[in-house]
Design a protein around this motif. Structure first.
Motif, PDB file in Angstrom:
ATOM      1  N   ARG A 105      32.552  -0.343  23.123  1.00  0.00           N
ATOM      2  CA  ARG A 105      32.723   0.749  22.159  1.00  0.00           C
ATOM      3  C   ARG A 105      33.133   2.040  22.863  1.00  0.00           C
ATOM      4  O   ARG A 105      34.019   2.771  22.395  1.00  0.00           O
ATOM      5  N   GLY A 106      32.469   2.315  23.993  1.00  0.00           N
ATOM      6  CA  GLY A 106      32.776   3.532  24.732  1.00  0.00           C
ATOM      7  C   GLY A 106      34.201   3.532  25.261  1.00  0.00           C
ATOM      8  O   GLY A 106      34.918   4.545  25.166  1.00  0.00           O
ATOM      9  N   ALA A 107      34.628   2.403  25.799  1.00  0.00           N
ATOM     10  CA  ALA A 107      35.987   2.303  26.328  1.00  0.00           C
ATOM     11  C   ALA A 107      37.008   2.501  25.214  1.00  0.00           C
ATOM     12  O   ALA A 107      38.013   3.208  25.393  1.00  0.00           O
ATOM     13  N   ASN A 108      36.748   1.884  24.074  1.00  0.00           N
ATOM     14  CA  ASN A 108      37.689   2.008  22.966  1.00  0.00           C
ATOM     15  C   ASN A 108      37.719   3.435  22.418  1.00  0.00           C
ATOM     16  O   ASN A 108      38.785   3.973  22.094  1.00  0.00           O
ATOM     17  N   PHE A 109      36.546   4.085  22.359  1.00  0.00           N
ATOM     18  CA  PHE A 109      36.479   5.461  21.853  1.00  0.00           C
ATOM     19  C   PHE A 109      37.247   6.415  22.777  1.00  0.00           C
ATOM     20  O   PHE A 109      38.052   7.244  22.316  1.00  0.00           O
ATOM     21  N   ILE A 110      36.996   6.290  24.085  1.00  0.00           N
ATOM     22  CA  ILE A 110      37.684   7.160  25.047  1.00  0.00           C
ATOM     23  C   ILE A 110      39.196   6.949  24.967  1.00  0.00           C
ATOM     24  O   ILE A 110      39.983   7.906  25.009  1.00  0.00           O
ATOM     25  N   THR A 111      39.597   5.703  24.844  1.00  0.00           N
ATOM     26  CA  THR A 111      41.015   5.378  24.751  1.00  0.00           C
ATOM     27  C   THR A 111      41.636   6.005  23.507  1.00  0.00           C
ATOM     28  O   THR A 111      42.740   6.564  23.561  1.00  0.00           O
ATOM     29  N   GLN A 112      40.939   5.932  22.387  1.00  0.00           N
ATOM     30  CA  GLN A 112      41.457   6.510  21.148  1.00  0.00           C
ATOM     31  C   GLN A 112      41.625   8.015  21.275  1.00  0.00           C
ATOM     32  O   GLN A 112      42.628   8.588  20.832  1.00  0.00           O
TER      33      GLN A 112
END
Length: 239
Positions: A145-152
């Motif tokens: 979730r964190g990786a996807n949030f930062i990427t977004q």
């Protein structure tokens, strides 16, 4: 391109120590394609598995035929990008499906979504609609979730799940993206979507239920997380 304009789907299936999973995932793929009436081939790209995966692939080739099961090996350090590049050289379909052989992906037909919107890419998403993740502990869920949030936040790619590895591409689109992408490993999947948006390709999304590995161990570790963060910063600086 498939003869007569008919669609043909080439499934690129990278493997490393997947002897338990491979027979089942191939059976599921064959059944799904046969029931839908679509032409297909499954290209098994093995990275020198010491557990006998290649012997299993050879048996599957005998069962289903060499026109449906294509065995290719390569002897470089396993990574998604290099495996797909190697496999695509042997693909004869006009659509390419990329997926894992660890049974964490349900075998569904993305060409239904592709046909609906005539998309260049159809990507599975765990973070939209009724998509989700099952079998992960809290730590891994937080990392994902964190990786996807930062990427977004940093890249604003216009797609809800950048790190998944279950996608359908038009072959010519995948070839063009391969030429542009420089990442390997887990960053590769993210870069493919970012570059696709840059080049103006259309992307459809299908909610998927991601289930953790049935057999074997996950390849995700500390080195992959560090590589992901480095790759993310590189993309942020260059896109």
């Amino acid at each position: 391109m498939a003869a007569g304009g008919a669609n043909k789907f080439s499934v690129l299936l990278p493997t490393y120590n997947e002897r338990e999973n491979l027979p089942l995932v191939v059976w599921l793929l064959v059944r799904t394609f046969q029931e839908s009436g679509n032409n297909f081939e499954i290209i098994i790209i093995d990275d020198g598995s010491p557990d006998g995966t290649q012997e299993i692939a050879e048996q599957l080739e005998k069962i289903y035929g060499s026109d449906k099961i294509v065995r290719k090996s390569f002897s470089v350090l396993f990574s998604s990008g290099t495996a797909y590049i190697h496999g695509m050289k042997h693909a004869t379909g006009n659509f390419i499906v990329i997926m894992d052989a660890d049974l964490s992906h349900h075998v569904s037909l993305y060409f239904i979504k592709q046909k609906e919107g005539n998309f260049d890419i159809v990507s599975g998403t765990r973070y939209k609609g009724n998509g989700g993740v099952y079998g992960w502990d809290l730590k891994r869920k937080l990392i994902s979730r964190g990786a996807n949030f930062i990427t977004q936040v940093l890249l604003r790619p216009g797609a809800s799940d950048l790190t998944g590895s279950f996608r359908l591409y038009r072959k010519e689109v995948l070839q063009k993206l391969m030429e542009k992408c420089v990442s390997k490993g887990y960053v590769f999947q993210m870069e493919m979507i970012v570059r696709a948006r840059q080049l103006g390709y259309t992307i459809g999304e299908v909610p998927i239920s991601f289930v953790d590995r049935v057999y074997g161990e996950s390849k995700l570790g500390g080195n992959e997380i560090v590589s992901f963060l480095k790759g993310l910063l590189t993309l942020f600086a260059t896109t």
